[in-house]
Design an enzyme around this catalytic site. Structure first.
Site, PDB file in Angstrom:
ATOM      1  N   LYS A 132     -48.163  22.981  14.515  1.00  0.00           N
ATOM      2  CA  LYS A 132     -48.948  22.127  15.483  1.00  0.00           C
ATOM      3  C   LYS A 132     -48.286  21.028  15.768  1.00  0.00           C
ATOM      4  CE  LYS A 132     -52.835  24.746  15.538  1.00  0.00           C
ATOM      5  NZ  LYS A 132     -52.702  25.519  14.613  1.00  0.00           N
TER       6      LYS A 132
HETATM    7  C1  LIG Z   1     -53.333  27.018  14.557  1.00  0.00           C
HETATM    8  C2  LIG Z   1     -52.485  27.742  13.579  1.00  0.00           C
HETATM    9  C3  LIG Z   1     -52.192  29.253  13.752  1.00  0.00           C
HETATM   10  C4  LIG Z   1     -52.887  29.971  15.015  1.00  0.00           C
HETATM   11  O1  LIG Z   1     -52.286  29.623  16.208  1.00  0.00           O
HETATM   12  P1  LIG Z   1     -52.781  29.907  17.581  1.00  0.00           P
HETATM   13  O2  LIG Z   1     -51.889  29.210  18.445  1.00  0.00           O
HETATM   14  O3  LIG Z   1     -54.090  29.085  17.522  1.00  0.00           O
HETATM   15  O4  LIG Z   1     -52.907  31.351  17.576  1.00  0.00           O
HETATM   16  C5  LIG Z   1     -51.568  29.866  12.823  1.00  0.00           C
HETATM   17  N1  LIG Z   1     -51.175  29.300  11.642  1.00  0.00           N
HETATM   18  C6  LIG Z   1     -51.334  28.119  11.543  1.00  0.00           C
HETATM   19  C7  LIG Z   1     -50.694  27.436  10.222  1.00  0.00           C
HETATM   20  C8  LIG Z   1     -51.965  27.486  12.374  1.00  0.00           C
HETATM   21  O5  LIG Z   1     -52.150  25.911  12.092  1.00  0.00           O
END
Ligand SMILES: *Cc1c(COP(=O)(O)O)cnc(C)c1O
Length: 524
Positions: free
Chosen positions: A126
């Site tokens: 993120k």
């Molecule tokens: C948010 C997240 C995901 C999923 O990503 P999306 O963009 O919501 O599909 C996968 N792995 C981790 C560690 C995340 O924080």
């Protein structure tokens, strides 16, 4: 196509329409970022998707990461000056990451490459977007204020399944004229994730636990956004709401960069010849990360197959395999990969808009079906496109932990459960192309499940008493000693000694969320 785009760019910025055809006048990038969600409940998408030549893409390998990002942003022709964009990118992807490469690639075995997206301050992917979006948000707000189009401060309201919340708090903390409120599912995030959030420093941040799961959090945040009376109330307090969830286009754009950039790095490593295709495998929850890979493909990156990796909440896998999105009698399962524990996958709406020939009325009716019947079915042409573009698999909780263990044994590489879901999916689905696997979190964010994996425990088994009594940080120390993996990021190692600042738990309804936000804004 390139010609047309060049002409466009000389005549004005690339503007944004919405997925449900509700916006009559397309808005520029800065407005799409500030508003987050489009009026009418749809999501903003660019009118024009730019195209890069293969040479432009492979040249990224010789450029620092911020230059790669700025190059792509300029192609999107956003309404901020080029030199300002470059400055913002150097701020977004600098010493806040623990490697100058920003997102290095590690080769695991023949034809499987891990794109490590967790080298930022909160150790999850993120950060790739949320170290960047607040800078865009600040610059956009400043621009709109200068033009007399804006006279309020902002409250960023975020629903999180664990990782977004901390990344948003870190990204926005201290940004003038903006405050951040985060809602997470009570009991639905790891000890480390919770501590990361509730120990966040800064005066403009607030965190609440909500009694419910992530979908409750997300649904209630959406309701708050849709409540006009509440918007009026807080306008009186000098604030407007905005979103940093992955529904914000300003979150998506930074994610496109690393897929294009990753391809260039693979060419430079000799993993693939320039122009030959790779596949990409993404552990998917809200569909933002895999959608960014689709845009990268659309923009000219030689990506063939997009592999969508699900955990036991396999609604997306079933959708890709059948064309029907159905949550009418689906149980929400808790898994070792909580950031993918999602039933309503918001960014899928953008993907469907793109695959259904940008038909906003079709999207509006599918989303209405989802709302009313808890299910929708796409038309045959759209389903054919989905099948052409994506493959999908779902990994059980047991397989996930087994994968962490077996990869550690065979490759001496320790992965987190989300990454393990993607890696296992890539192994199941791969053909002859090299696969770039999105590695989305550092293992130490999910130490409890990593411990279970390494000790051959079942996912549902309780940790033995002496281990269960450890804090998340202590458990990570133990794992580090057992595995020799002492690379625990600073931001995770110190959590036990940081004071807990936020302990509120609120009910899962709109009124409770609004009361909490109002009270927070009183302090701002
Ligand atoms: C948010 C997240 C995901 C999923 O990503 P999306 O963009 O919501 O599909 C996968 N792995 C981790 C560690 C995340 O924080």
């Amino acid at each position: 196509m390139d010609h047309l785009l060049d002409r466009e760019s000389r005549f004005g910025a690339n503007c944004y329409v919405d997925t449900r055809n509700a916006v009559s006048q397309p808005v520029p990038f800065t407005k799409a970022v500030i508003e987050g969600l489009a009026p009418g409940g749809g999501l903003f998408v660019p009118q024009e998707v730019p195209h890069l030549t293969l040479d432009e893409i492979t040249r990224f390998a010789d450029m620092p990461y911020p230059e790669r990002a700025a190059f792509i942003y300029r192609k999107f022709n956003i309404d901020l000056p080029d030199d300002e964009i470059l400055d913002l990118m150097y701020t977004s992807y600098g010493p806040n990451f623990d490697t100058p490469e920003v997102c290095p690639i590690t080769k695991l075995e023949d034809n499987i490459y891990m794109l490590e997206l967790w080298h930022g301050p909160t150790s999850a992917f993120k950060d790739m977007a949320l170290q960047c979006l607040p800078n865009f948000f600040g610059a956009s707000a400043q621009k709109l204020r200068g033009a007399g189009e804006l006279n309020t401060g902002f409250c960023i309201l975020v629903a999180t399944s664990g990782d977004t919340g901390k990344a948003a708090l870190e990204g926005f903390k201290g940004v003038p004229g903006v405050c951040v409120g985060v809602l997470y599912p009570d009991g639905g995030v790891s000890d480390i994730q919770r501590k990361q959030m509730v120990t966040t420093t800064g005066d403009n941040v607030r965190v609440w636990a909500m009694r419910g799961n992530f979908d409750d959090c997300q649904t209630n945040v959406k309701r708050v956004f849709a409540d006009d009376a509440f918007a009026k109330d807080i306008e009186g307090q000098g604030f407007a709401l905005s979103s940093a969830n992955s529904i914000n286009w300003g979150r998506l754009l930074p994610q496109i960069v690393y897929y294009m950039s990753g391809y260039a790095d693979l060419v430079a490593k000799g993993a693939v010849s320039q122009g030959d295709p790779i596949d990409v495998c993404v552990p998917t929850g809200n569909f933002g990360n895999i959608l960014a890979a689709w845009y990268a493909k659309q923009m000219g990156t030689p990506i063939q197959n997009l592999m969508c990796a699900s955990n036991e909440n396999r609604v997306l896998t079933d959708f890709i395999q059948t064309g029907t999105y159905d949550i009418s009698d689906r149980e929400f399962v808790l898994t070792p990969s909580p950031s993918m524990d999602i039933l309503v996958s918001s960014n899928l709406e953008r993907q469907l808009y793109e695959l259904a020939g940008r038909d906003g009325s079709a999207i509006a009716s599918w989303m209405a079906d989802l709302n009313e019947k808890r299910a929708f079915e796409v038309d045959g042409a759209t389903f054919a496109k989905i099948q052409e573009t994506f493959s999908a698999d779902s990994i059980s909780n047991e397989e996930c932990l087994e994968t962490i263990r077996s990869v550690f044994k065979a490759q001496d590489y320790l992965m987190d459960p989300h990454t393990a879901v993607a890696y296992k999916t890539a192994c199941n689905l791969k053909g002859s192309n090299p696969v770039l696997v999105a590695s989305t979190a550092h293992w130490a964010k999910f130490g409890n499940n990593v411990y279970k994996a390494l000790h051959e425990m079942k996912p549902s088994e309780e940790l033995p008493g002496d281990v269960a009594s450890l804090t998340g940080c202590q458990l990570n120390e133990l794992i580090a000693n057992e595995t020799g993996k002492h690379d625990i990021p600073k931001g995770l190692a110190d959590l036990d000694v940081m004071p807990v600042r936020f302990t509120d738990v609120i009910d899962a309804n709109m009124a409770s969320a609004e009361d909490a936000v109002s009270a927070f804004l009183e302090t701002q």
